[in-house]
Design an enzyme around this catalytic site. Sequence first.
Site, PDB file in Angstrom:
ATOM      1  N   ASP A   1      16.664  85.401   0.256  1.00 53.74           N
ATOM      2  CA  ASP A   1      17.457  84.550  -0.774  1.00 53.74           C
ATOM      3  C   ASP A   1      17.624  83.229  -0.019  1.00 53.74           C
ATOM      4  O   ASP A   1      18.300  83.373   1.282  1.00 53.74           O
ATOM      5  CB  ASP A   1      18.766  84.997  -1.188  1.00 53.74           C
TER       6      ASP A   1
ATOM      7  N   HIS B   1      27.052  86.070   0.684  1.00 50.45           N
ATOM      8  CA  HIS B   1      26.970  87.413  -0.149  1.00 50.45           C
ATOM      9  C   HIS B   1      28.076  88.235   0.080  1.00 50.45           C
ATOM     10  O   HIS B   1      28.310  88.644   1.253  1.00 50.45           O
ATOM     11  CB  HIS B   1      25.682  88.179   0.079  1.00 50.45           C
TER      12      HIS B   1
ATOM     13  N   MET C   1      19.848  89.399   5.450  1.00 49.38           N
ATOM     14  CA  MET C   1      18.566  89.879   5.303  1.00 49.38           C
ATOM     15  C   MET C   1      18.115  89.582   3.962  1.00 49.38           C
ATOM     16  O   MET C   1      18.595  89.184   3.030  1.00 49.38           O
ATOM     17  CB  MET C   1      18.840  91.573   5.242  1.00 49.38           C
TER      18      MET C   1
ATOM     19  N   SER D   1      24.516  85.800   4.672  1.00 51.16           N
ATOM     20  CA  SER D   1      24.448  86.836   3.938  1.00 51.16           C
ATOM     21  C   SER D   1      24.958  88.066   5.321  1.00 51.16           C
ATOM     22  O   SER D   1      26.150  87.452   5.874  1.00 51.16           O
ATOM     23  CB  SER D   1      23.210  87.531   3.458  1.00 51.16           C
ATOM     24  N   THR D   2      24.261  89.104   5.553  1.00 55.14           N
ATOM     25  CA  THR D   2      24.859  89.835   6.479  1.00 55.14           C
ATOM     26  C   THR D   2      25.036  89.219   8.043  1.00 55.14           C
ATOM     27  O   THR D   2      24.426  88.423   8.565  1.00 55.14           O
ATOM     28  CB  THR D   2      23.592  91.095   6.950  1.00 55.14           C
TER      29      THR D   2
END
Length: 361
Positions: free
Chosen positions: A304, A208, A301, A182-183
């Site tokens: 998930d 993401h 973050m 993600s991030t």
Amino acid sequence: MTPRKKIRVLIVDDSAIVRQTMTAILEEDPDIEVMATAADPFTAARRMEKEIPDVITLDVEMPRMDGITFLRKLMAQHPVPVVMCSSLTEEGSETLLQAMEAGAVDVILKPRVGVADHLTEHHLQIRDVVKAAARARVRGGVMRAARPLVPEQKLTADAVLPPPSGRPMSRTTEMVVCLGASTGGTEALRAVLEVLPADSPGIVIVQHMPEHFTRAFAARLNTLCEVDVKEAVDGDPVLRGHVLIAPGGRHMMLERQGARYYVSVRDGPLVSRHRPSVDVLFRSAARAAGSNAVGVIMTGMGDDGARGLLEMKQAGATTFAQDEASSIVFGMPKEAIARGGADRVVPLGAIAREMLAAAAR
């Protein structure tokens, strides 16, 4: 009791509607405070002379100075976590990739028409992105102290497909590698994929990202890597030397027919507040591949992928988590480690080597 310090946000956008809507969305969260808004980078720079924000949301197209130029100046002089907020869609995805390479930690897309309604509809994701940015390690900066967040109700992968049956999957000659991020994942994934040889095992990835952005991201990676990289289409086979990236806004699952693996791309509810969801991909790998899979959870973050990585491990897969020192945000790997889902914790620079070795075993 000392009140918890709020995340202070500076909104930089030439649209008054966007500034007003973003302010309303962010200030609905008790952990976030909009310290100021600015219509252009020059106004933002003057405001920053008085106070440095925790996070900046930054438009791309603005008068006097574009957002990419301001971002580069900012990262060179005073690194601050920046989230790009742009009306550019598929045509401008290359620009947004340049923003990520320049140091932006995430992106929020907005349409040219109906922007207020669109932003309001995606209020949870916007607040999550800002909170993730507040925790991010920026170039030249340090990891900010994590603020405890009150989690909102989230759906699990049960909303998309049932849990693994528990029956062990027999080992075959072909292995599949599943990556979730993600991030900070755009640059982390590039670091992993760039060093892979052309005959690497088939790889499936959930990063993401908004819709359209994944296609440009895959195309950019394809020019940099020896493996072939593309945005996944429903029914694509998982082949040696090929990488499939889940399209933004769609879940991607690993399926098996005989000895052949392929991906299923479909709509569905948000899982762990994401679509695509790493948990969905990892659970599908546990069901379809079992010990024929390698799972890797990377920077991001939230949680998930944490449940899914444990399910992969329980199904016989070899699993890895990125370490804290090399993660932009040590959220998803930390949760996976805490749940016991990671066989090993490795730095970013070792992930490619470790997953290839695991696949070879």
